[in-house]
Design a protein around this motif. Structure first.
Motif, PDB file in Angstrom:
ATOM      1  N   CYS A   1       2.208  -7.438  16.039  1.00 18.35           N
ATOM      2  CA  CYS A   1       2.909  -8.728  16.044  1.00 18.35           C
ATOM      3  C   CYS A   1       3.910  -8.856  14.899  1.00 18.35           C
ATOM      4  N   ASP A   2       4.217  -7.762  14.232  1.00 19.39           N
ATOM      5  CA  ASP A   2       5.161  -7.790  13.120  1.00 19.39           C
ATOM      6  C   ASP A   2       6.493  -7.225  13.597  1.00 19.39           C
ATOM      7  N   LEU A   3       7.436  -8.106  13.915  1.00 15.76           N
ATOM      8  CA  LEU A   3       8.742  -7.697  14.420  1.00 15.76           C
ATOM      9  C   LEU A   3       9.565  -7.111  13.287  1.00 15.76           C
ATOM     10  N   PHE A   4       9.963  -5.858  13.452  1.00 16.03           N
ATOM     11  CA  PHE A   4      10.705  -5.118  12.432  1.00 16.03           C
ATOM     12  C   PHE A   4      12.203  -5.149  12.700  1.00 16.03           C
ATOM     13  N   GLY A   5      12.599  -5.072  13.969  1.00 19.47           N
ATOM     14  CA  GLY A   5      14.017  -5.039  14.311  1.00 19.47           C
ATOM     15  C   GLY A   5      14.218  -5.015  15.810  1.00 19.47           C
ATOM     16  N   VAL A   6      15.485  -4.836  16.213  1.00 20.14           N
ATOM     17  CA  VAL A   6      15.853  -4.721  17.612  1.00 20.14           C
ATOM     18  C   VAL A   6      16.761  -3.509  17.738  1.00 20.14           C
ATOM     19  N   LEU A   7      16.498  -2.682  18.728  1.00 23.93           N
ATOM     20  CA  LEU A   7      17.347  -1.524  19.007  1.00 23.93           C
ATOM     21  C   LEU A   7      18.045  -1.771  20.333  1.00 23.93           C
TER      22      LEU A   7
END
Length: 141
Positions: free
Chosen positions: A43-49
């Motif tokens: 549940c830890d959003l790091f980024g978007v690719l």
């Protein structure tokens, strides 16, 4: 007409961990017919690719998609998000202000549950507009 994000978002976003190869992420995009994957640890959003990140930050930079981790080429934290309860007006304002085409949708605690795109907003606002029509058309394989 203002609506809730939950009514217009694409649910069930595809997520990968930061150490996933760009190649694997691209294969998932093709398999799910999407243009982005969320980069997260649980549940830890790091980024978007995005597909554009693959082209510009990986291929054009001479990096090997087989060995390059998505965490090195995705957008960096902090990642702007909306909740399912936010309004489409709020999402549109965030997109306009930050020059974004997609926003991750997260529930309380930060768990990703979907993505809302500029096309989703256009289709909800006016499905007969040019962008609304393009966004609801069948994909071109």
């Amino acid at each position: 007409m203002t609506r809730r994000i939950r009514d217009v978002m694409s649910p069930g976003a595809v997520a990968v961990e930061p150490m996933t190869s760009v190649e694997r992420a691209a294969l998932l995009m093709r398999e799910h017919d999407i243009g982005d994957v969320l980069v997260a640890y649980d549940c830890d959003l790091f980024g978007v690719l995005t597909d554009r990140d693959i082209v510009v930050r990986t291929l054009a930079a001479g990096l090997d998609p087989h060995t390059t981790a998505v965490g090195t080429v995705c957008s960096r934290p902090p990642v702007l998000t909306v909740s399912p309860e936010d309004t489409t007006d709020r999402a549109a304002e965030l997109m306009r202000h930050h020059g974004l085409r997609r926003l991750p949708v997260v529930e309380h605690g930060g768990c990703p549950v979907g993505v809302v795109s500029l096309g989703d907003l256009a289709a909800a606002e006016d499905p007969h507009s040019a962008l609304g029509g393009i966004s609801t058309a069948a994909p071109n394989h």
